[in-house]
Design an enzyme around this catalytic site. Structure first.
Site, PDB file in Angstrom:
ATOM      1  N   VAL A 145       0.731  -1.326   0.270  1.00 17.04           N
ATOM      2  CA  VAL A 145      -0.060   0.093  -0.027  1.00 17.04           C
ATOM      3  C   VAL A 145       0.962   1.172   0.088  1.00 17.04           C
ATOM      4  O   VAL A 145       0.359   2.453  -0.068  1.00 17.04           O
ATOM      5  CB  VAL A 145      -0.946  -0.134   1.227  1.00 17.04           C
ATOM      6  N   HIS A 147      -4.283  -4.035  -2.888  1.00 19.09           N
ATOM      7  CA  HIS A 147      -4.701  -4.100  -1.465  1.00 19.09           C
ATOM      8  C   HIS A 147      -4.798  -2.408  -1.270  1.00 19.09           C
ATOM      9  O   HIS A 147      -4.698  -2.027  -0.017  1.00 19.09           O
ATOM     10  CB  HIS A 147      -3.822  -4.620  -0.538  1.00 19.09           C
ATOM     11  N   CYS A 206     -14.267   8.554   1.755  1.00 19.75           N
ATOM     12  CA  CYS A 206     -15.199   8.544   3.131  1.00 19.75           C
ATOM     13  C   CYS A 206     -15.803   7.173   3.224  1.00 19.75           C
ATOM     14  O   CYS A 206     -16.090   6.346   2.395  1.00 19.75           O
ATOM     15  CB  CYS A 206     -16.413   9.414   2.394  1.00 19.75           C
ATOM     16  N   GLY A 245       9.333 -10.843  -2.121  1.00 21.15           N
ATOM     17  CA  GLY A 245       9.219 -10.305  -0.897  1.00 21.15           C
ATOM     18  C   GLY A 245       7.891 -10.621  -0.368  1.00 21.15           C
ATOM     19  O   GLY A 245       7.238  -9.507   0.380  1.00 21.15           O
ATOM     20  N   THR A 246       7.180 -11.748  -0.572  1.00 24.24           N
ATOM     21  CA  THR A 246       5.916 -11.921   0.035  1.00 24.24           C
ATOM     22  C   THR A 246       5.842 -13.538   0.802  1.00 24.24           C
ATOM     23  O   THR A 246       6.645 -14.308   0.186  1.00 24.24           O
ATOM     24  CB  THR A 246       4.903 -11.922  -0.937  1.00 24.24           C
ATOM     25  N   ASN A 287      13.629 -14.036  -1.818  1.00 26.57           N
ATOM     26  CA  ASN A 287      13.266 -13.953  -0.470  1.00 26.57           C
ATOM     27  C   ASN A 287      14.252 -14.504   0.313  1.00 26.57           C
ATOM     28  O   ASN A 287      14.888 -15.601  -0.264  1.00 26.57           O
ATOM     29  CB  ASN A 287      11.858 -14.724  -0.359  1.00 26.57           C
ATOM     30  N   PRO A 288      14.710 -13.777   1.270  1.00 23.22           N
ATOM     31  CA  PRO A 288      15.652 -14.538   1.988  1.00 23.22           C
ATOM     32  C   PRO A 288      15.184 -15.496   2.876  1.00 23.22           C
ATOM     33  O   PRO A 288      16.019 -16.558   3.086  1.00 23.22           O
ATOM     34  CB  PRO A 288      15.982 -13.104   3.075  1.00 23.22           C
ATOM     35  N   GLU A 289      14.063 -15.876   3.011  1.00 22.41           N
ATOM     36  CA  GLU A 289      13.521 -16.855   3.892  1.00 22.41           C
ATOM     37  C   GLU A 289      12.970 -17.781   3.004  1.00 22.41           C
ATOM     38  O   GLU A 289      12.099 -17.486   1.919  1.00 22.41           O
ATOM     39  CB  GLU A 289      12.619 -16.325   4.847  1.00 22.41           C
ATOM     40  N   ALA A 321      15.841  -8.056  -1.790  1.00 21.92           N
ATOM     41  CA  ALA A 321      15.347  -7.817  -3.533  1.00 21.92           C
ATOM     42  C   ALA A 321      16.281  -6.455  -3.752  1.00 21.92           C
ATOM     43  O   ALA A 321      16.630  -6.456  -4.692  1.00 21.92           O
ATOM     44  CB  ALA A 321      13.839  -7.292  -3.102  1.00 21.92           C
TER      45      ALA A 321
HETATM   46  C1  BV8 Z   1     -10.844 -11.273   0.718  1.00 24.49           C
HETATM   47  C2  BV8 Z   1      -3.916  -3.455   3.226  1.00 24.49           C
HETATM   48  C3  BV8 Z   1     -13.415 -11.949   0.217  1.00 24.49           C
HETATM   49  C4  BV8 Z   1      -4.065  -3.347   4.728  1.00 24.49           C
HETATM   50  C5  BV8 Z   1      -3.742  -6.048   3.269  1.00 24.49           C
HETATM   51  C6  BV8 Z   1      -8.804 -17.437   0.853  1.00 24.49           C
HETATM   52  C7  BV8 Z   1      -9.539 -16.852   0.075  1.00 24.49           C
HETATM   53  C8  BV8 Z   1     -10.044 -15.495   0.131  1.00 24.49           C
HETATM   54  C9  BV8 Z   1     -10.014 -15.036   1.442  1.00 24.49           C
HETATM   55  C10 BV8 Z   1      -9.289 -15.447   2.343  1.00 24.49           C
HETATM   56  C11 BV8 Z   1      -8.785 -16.945   2.125  1.00 24.49           C
HETATM   57  N1  BV8 Z   1      -8.354 -17.402   3.557  1.00 24.49           N
HETATM   58  C12 BV8 Z   1      -8.485 -16.717   4.349  1.00 24.49           C
HETATM   59  C13 BV8 Z   1      -9.018 -15.346   3.805  1.00 24.49           C
HETATM   60  C14 BV8 Z   1      -8.954 -14.070   4.480  1.00 24.49           C
HETATM   61  C15 BV8 Z   1      -7.906 -13.232   4.455  1.00 24.49           C
HETATM   62  C16 BV8 Z   1      -6.652 -13.683   4.343  1.00 24.49           C
HETATM   63  O1  BV8 Z   1      -6.119 -14.219   3.400  1.00 24.49           O
HETATM   64  N2  BV8 Z   1      -5.983 -13.990   5.608  1.00 24.49           N
HETATM   65  C17 BV8 Z   1      -4.758 -14.586   5.895  1.00 24.49           C
HETATM   66  C18 BV8 Z   1      -4.130 -14.023   7.110  1.00 24.49           C
HETATM   67  C19 BV8 Z   1      -5.096 -16.041   5.969  1.00 24.49           C
HETATM   68  N3  BV8 Z   1      -8.052 -12.461   3.079  1.00 24.49           N
HETATM   69  C20 BV8 Z   1      -9.068 -11.229   3.043  1.00 24.49           C
HETATM   70  O2  BV8 Z   1      -9.657 -10.963   3.748  1.00 24.49           O
HETATM   71  C21 BV8 Z   1      -8.846 -10.464   1.912  1.00 24.49           C
HETATM   72  N4  BV8 Z   1     -10.165 -10.182   1.230  1.00 24.49           N
HETATM   73  O3  BV8 Z   1     -10.561 -12.371   0.217  1.00 24.49           O
HETATM   74  O4  BV8 Z   1     -12.240 -10.719   0.631  1.00 24.49           O
HETATM   75  C22 BV8 Z   1     -13.705 -12.381   1.680  1.00 24.49           C
HETATM   76  C23 BV8 Z   1     -14.586 -11.555   2.236  1.00 24.49           C
HETATM   77  C24 BV8 Z   1     -15.021 -11.918   3.644  1.00 24.49           C
HETATM   78  C25 BV8 Z   1     -14.602 -13.230   4.066  1.00 24.49           C
HETATM   79  C26 BV8 Z   1     -13.617 -14.087   3.319  1.00 24.49           C
HETATM   80  C27 BV8 Z   1     -13.143 -13.832   2.258  1.00 24.49           C
HETATM   81  C28 BV8 Z   1      -8.398  -9.361   1.890  1.00 24.49           C
HETATM   82  C29 BV8 Z   1      -6.651  -9.672   2.312  1.00 24.49           C
HETATM   83  C30 BV8 Z   1      -6.175  -8.065   2.180  1.00 24.49           C
HETATM   84  C31 BV8 Z   1      -5.633  -7.533   3.739  1.00 24.49           C
HETATM   85  N5  BV8 Z   1      -5.068  -6.444   3.744  1.00 24.49           N
HETATM   86  N6  BV8 Z   1      -2.989  -4.969   3.296  1.00 24.49           N
HETATM   87  C32 BV8 Z   1      -2.958  -2.792   5.210  1.00 24.49           C
HETATM   88  O5  BV8 Z   1      -1.569  -2.763   4.688  1.00 24.49           O
HETATM   89  O6  BV8 Z   1      -2.973  -2.442   6.505  1.00 24.49           O
HETATM   90  S1  BV8 Z   1      -2.749  -7.568   3.368  1.00 24.49           S
HETATM   91  C33 BV8 Z   1      -1.190  -7.119   4.192  1.00 24.49           C
HETATM   92  O7  BV8 Z   1      -0.527  -8.299   4.564  1.00 24.49           O
HETATM   93  C34 BV8 Z   1      -0.235  -6.589   3.384  1.00 24.49           C
HETATM   94  O8  BV8 Z   1      -0.743  -5.704   2.213  1.00 24.49           O
HETATM   95  C35 BV8 Z   1       0.477  -7.846   2.498  1.00 24.49           C
HETATM   96  O9  BV8 Z   1       0.021  -8.159   1.402  1.00 24.49           O
HETATM   97  C36 BV8 Z   1       0.038  -8.986   3.671  1.00 24.49           C
HETATM   98  C37 BV8 Z   1       1.292  -9.350   4.055  1.00 24.49           C
HETATM   99  O10 BV8 Z   1       1.757 -10.298   3.072  1.00 24.49           O
HETATM  100  P1  BV8 Z   1       3.320  -9.857   2.324  1.00 24.49           P
HETATM  101  O11 BV8 Z   1       3.205  -8.843   1.508  1.00 24.49           O
HETATM  102  O12 BV8 Z   1       3.589 -11.371   1.842  1.00 24.49           O
HETATM  103  O13 BV8 Z   1       4.271  -9.539   3.699  1.00 24.49           O
HETATM  104  P2  BV8 Z   1       4.836 -10.347   4.798  1.00 24.49           P
HETATM  105  O14 BV8 Z   1       5.224  -9.433   5.866  1.00 24.49           O
HETATM  106  O15 BV8 Z   1       3.779 -11.538   5.218  1.00 24.49           O
HETATM  107  O16 BV8 Z   1       6.007 -11.173   4.439  1.00 24.49           O
HETATM  108  C38 BV8 Z   1       7.015 -10.318   3.931  1.00 24.49           C
HETATM  109  C39 BV8 Z   1       7.962 -11.319   3.249  1.00 24.49           C
HETATM  110  O17 BV8 Z   1       9.118 -10.527   2.800  1.00 24.49           O
HETATM  111  C40 BV8 Z   1       8.381 -12.462   4.184  1.00 24.49           C
HETATM  112  O18 BV8 Z   1       8.333 -13.787   3.353  1.00 24.49           O
HETATM  113  C41 BV8 Z   1       9.934 -12.107   4.165  1.00 24.49           C
HETATM  114  O19 BV8 Z   1      10.727 -13.113   4.326  1.00 24.49           O
HETATM  115  C42 BV8 Z   1      10.355 -11.323   2.995  1.00 24.49           C
HETATM  116  N7  BV8 Z   1      11.362 -10.495   3.010  1.00 24.49           N
HETATM  117  C43 BV8 Z   1      11.766  -9.745   4.126  1.00 24.49           C
HETATM  118  N8  BV8 Z   1      12.779  -8.902   3.808  1.00 24.49           N
HETATM  119  C44 BV8 Z   1      13.003  -9.135   2.415  1.00 24.49           C
HETATM  120  C45 BV8 Z   1      12.081  -9.967   2.007  1.00 24.49           C
HETATM  121  N9  BV8 Z   1      11.966 -10.288   0.670  1.00 24.49           N
HETATM  122  C46 BV8 Z   1      12.860  -9.756  -0.154  1.00 24.49           C
HETATM  123  N10 BV8 Z   1      13.979  -8.751   0.337  1.00 24.49           N
HETATM  124  C47 BV8 Z   1      13.961  -8.276   1.436  1.00 24.49           C
HETATM  125  N11 BV8 Z   1      14.907  -7.453   1.832  1.00 24.49           N
HETATM  126 ZN    ZN Z   2     -19.228  10.968   2.555  1.00 21.91          ZN
END
Ligand code: BV8
Ligand code: ZN
Length: 255
Positions: free
Chosen positions: A103, A119, A127, A196-197, A222-224, A240
């Site tokens: 974001v 996202h 609003c 990075g995900t 990804n480092p991990e 990255a």
């Molecule tokens: C939805 C904005 C329909 C907000 C974010 C199956 C199908 C559909 C939905 C679901 C499902 N199972 C579960 C769900 C529900 C949920 C979900 O997925 N939950 C997870 C926790 C299991 N999904 C949702 O709710 C989605 N909506 O599906 O609507 C619906 C409606 C109602 C009921 C059911 C379904 C909406 C999801 C969006 C949430 N919003 N962001 C904000 O930012 O505040 S997601 C947020 O977390 C981030 O935007 C990001 O996308 C995510 C974290 O993920 P990553 O980007 O991968 O980051 P993370 O920290 O996890 O990992 C970092 C990686 O980088 C690591 O691997 C690390 O090793 C690596 N790294 C570190 N340093 C480096 C590096 N890599 C490279 N270089 C480096 N230097």
């Molecule tokens: Zn309004």
């Protein structure tokens, strides 16, 4: 041939590359990731509790204050060499589709022309009632954000409801057009980079898996280990900001 050489050869041959990025893309810009143990927001706040419509309804000042703090952190950050390499890749391959879960606006600030934001964005408040966009500069006019500081969200001039961050919260649907464009690109591409995900947030995490199922090789940076390892043809272990510039240098022998 070592893995970077193999990845570079695949990049050079590709016609349509999908680049899929997550929070790790911005980690070396100093923007906390959600899950990384050291800086992960998830370990410092219960991000999953704060990044929901319920949290905003129950405590709008805490949630708005958190997003204002995050936006200020991003404004103070700079794109890292990884973001710059992704932008440079646009001029190297015939077609590039950049899909980000992030974001922040670091891809844009690095020169990427039109990232698909699955996202939403920290810089597109709207609003909560009538969904009218709210000028981002007005959303930051009042108190200075600080970690943990509550800030009351501004009110909509038309319907007086609270202004909310323009991000997709857990339990909310992703923007239909963005998701459809991302699915189309993942189906059509002949190479995908996932950078990075952790690959656990759905439906975004489907993108690299759709590319793999459609027959495109998938390269992970990804480092991990991540949930995507098994879907990837190559897992380049590293950051990255280091590996992406190295990959482009190897592919096109640029300095
Ligand atoms: C939805 C904005 C329909 C907000 C974010 C199956 C199908 C559909 C939905 C679901 C499902 N199972 C579960 C769900 C529900 C949920 C979900 O997925 N939950 C997870 C926790 C299991 N999904 C949702 O709710 C989605 N909506 O599906 O609507 C619906 C409606 C109602 C009921 C059911 C379904 C909406 C999801 C969006 C949430 N919003 N962001 C904000 O930012 O505040 S997601 C947020 O977390 C981030 O935007 C990001 O996308 C995510 C974290 O993920 P990553 O980007 O991968 O980051 P993370 O920290 O996890 O990992 C970092 C990686 O980088 C690591 O691997 C690390 O090793 C690596 N790294 C570190 N340093 C480096 C590096 N890599 C490279 N270089 C480096 N230097
Ligand atoms: Zn309004």
């Amino acid at each position: 041939m070592d893995e970077t050489m193999r990845a570079a050869a695949m990049l050079r041959e590709a016609r349509h590359v999908v680049v899929f990025t997550g929070a790790g893309m911005s980690a070396e810009s100093g923007v906390p990731t959600f899950r990384d143990d050291l800086t992960g927001l998830w370990s410092r706040y219960d991000a999953q509790r704060l990044a929901t419509p319920e949290a905003f309804r129950d405590d709008p000042d805490l949630v708005w204050g958190w997003y204002r703090w995050r936006a200020a952190r991003v404004r103070a950050a700079r794109p890292n060499p990884g973001h710059v390499a992704v932008a440079a890749l646009e001029t190297r391959v015939p077609t590039l589709t950049l899909i980000t879960q992030n974001v922040d606006d670091l891809h844009e600030r690095a020169g990427s022309s039109c990232p698909i934001h699955l996202h939403g964005s920290l810089f597109a408040p709207r609003c909560a009632g009538c969904a009218r966009p709210f000028p981002a500069e007005l959303a930051t006019a009042d108190v200075e954000p600080a970690e943990g500081r509550r800030i009351a969200p501004p009110r909509c001039a038309i319907c007086a409801d609270a202004i909310r961050p323009g991000v997709v919260w857990f339990g909310e649907l992703l923007p239909e057009d963005a998701l459809a464009a991302a699915y189309d690109a993942a189906t059509a591409c002949d190479l995908a980079l996932t950078i990075g995900t952790s690959g656990v947030v759905y439906p975004a995490a489907e993108i690299p898996r759709i590319a793999a199922r459609s027959g495109a090789p998938v390269i992970q940076i990804n480092p991990e280990r991540s949930a995507l390892d098994a879907s990837c043809d190559l897992n380049l272990r590293g950051g990255a900001a280091t590996l992406l510039p190295a990959l482009l240098r190897t592919a096109w022998h640029t300095p």
